[in-house]
Scaffold this motif. Structure first.
Motif, PDB file in Angstrom:
ATOM      1  N   ARG A  90       0.813  -1.220   0.000  1.00  0.00           N
ATOM      2  CA  ARG A  90       0.000   0.000   0.000  1.00  0.00           C
ATOM      3  C   ARG A  90       0.843   1.264   0.000  1.00  0.00           C
ATOM      4  O   ARG A  90       0.330   2.347  -0.267  1.00  0.00           O
ATOM      5  CB  ARG A  90      -0.954   0.002   1.193  1.00  0.00           C
ATOM      6  CG  ARG A  90      -2.095  -0.965   1.015  1.00  0.00           C
ATOM      7  CD  ARG A  90      -3.052  -0.917   2.173  1.00  0.00           C
ATOM      8  NE  ARG A  90      -4.202  -1.784   1.920  1.00  0.00           N
ATOM      9  CZ  ARG A  90      -5.141  -2.032   2.795  1.00  0.00           C
ATOM     10  NH1 ARG A  90      -5.079  -1.502   4.007  1.00  0.00           N
ATOM     11  NH2 ARG A  90      -6.145  -2.825   2.493  1.00  0.00           N
ATOM     12  N   THR A  91       2.138   1.152   0.304  1.00  0.00           N
ATOM     13  CA  THR A  91       3.019   2.321   0.289  1.00  0.00           C
ATOM     14  C   THR A  91       3.635   2.545  -1.086  1.00  0.00           C
ATOM     15  O   THR A  91       4.287   3.561  -1.306  1.00  0.00           O
ATOM     16  CB  THR A  91       4.160   2.183   1.321  1.00  0.00           C
ATOM     17  OG1 THR A  91       5.036   1.124   0.932  1.00  0.00           O
ATOM     18  CG2 THR A  91       3.628   1.951   2.718  1.00  0.00           C
ATOM     19  N   ARG A 112       8.488   3.915  -3.444  1.00  0.00           N
ATOM     20  CA  ARG A 112       7.897   4.256  -2.151  1.00  0.00           C
ATOM     21  C   ARG A 112       8.490   5.572  -1.674  1.00  0.00           C
ATOM     22  O   ARG A 112       9.651   5.875  -1.964  1.00  0.00           O
ATOM     23  CB  ARG A 112       8.185   3.154  -1.126  1.00  0.00           C
ATOM     24  CG  ARG A 112       7.537   1.836  -1.473  1.00  0.00           C
ATOM     25  CD  ARG A 112       7.925   0.699  -0.527  1.00  0.00           C
ATOM     26  NE  ARG A 112       9.365   0.510  -0.448  1.00  0.00           N
ATOM     27  CZ  ARG A 112      10.124   0.831   0.598  1.00  0.00           C
ATOM     28  NH1 ARG A 112       9.598   1.333   1.695  1.00  0.00           N
ATOM     29  NH2 ARG A 112      11.427   0.639   0.585  1.00  0.00           N
ATOM     30  N   GLU A 121       9.768   6.500   1.084  1.00  0.00           N
ATOM     31  CA  GLU A 121      11.008   6.352   1.857  1.00  0.00           C
ATOM     32  C   GLU A 121      12.234   6.250   0.959  1.00  0.00           C
ATOM     33  O   GLU A 121      13.337   6.597   1.362  1.00  0.00           O
ATOM     34  CB  GLU A 121      10.935   5.115   2.761  1.00  0.00           C
ATOM     35  CG  GLU A 121       9.897   5.192   3.850  1.00  0.00           C
ATOM     36  CD  GLU A 121       8.488   4.872   3.358  1.00  0.00           C
ATOM     37  OE1 GLU A 121       8.325   4.287   2.274  1.00  0.00           O
ATOM     38  OE2 GLU A 121       7.535   5.237   4.066  1.00  0.00           O
TER      39      GLU A 121
END
Length: 101
Positions: A38-39, A47, A49
């Motif tokens: 989901r990220t 993502r 991050e």
């Protein structure tokens, strides 16, 4: 885990260690995989991050790469023929294999 999610099987069964029952570890892995997936950006597949330097990422973690998909090109060309307005509402363009003679 992506294969397990696709087939709806526990990870232990996929690795040959389980009998098809969902163990606590299997459930934890499935939930962790769902949270991870989901990220991921649906458009580019990265993502946040990975880009965030404060989270150990790199603002220049990726470089762009261009390629042409002939199937997508054909779909885009056909979509240009779909009329605007009511006549074009709900029209979807896809691909199917050409029937061989």
């Amino acid at each position: 885990m992506e294969v397990c999610a696709s087939y709806g099987i526990p990870h232990s069964q996929f690795t040959g260690a389980g009998e098809g029952r969902w163990s606590a570890l299997d459930r934890a892995k499935a939930i962790a995989y769902l949270a991870f997936s989901r990220t991921v950006c649906e458009s580019c597949g990265t993502r946040p991050e990975e880009w965030d330097e404060e989270a150990g990422g790199d603002r220049f973690a990726y470089v762009t790469e261009t390629h042409r998909c002939v199937g997508c090109e054909l779909i885009a060309m056909e979509q240009e023929q779909v009329p605007d307005g009511p006549e074009g509402r709900g029209v979807k363009v896809g691909l199917r294999p050409r029937k061989k003679a």
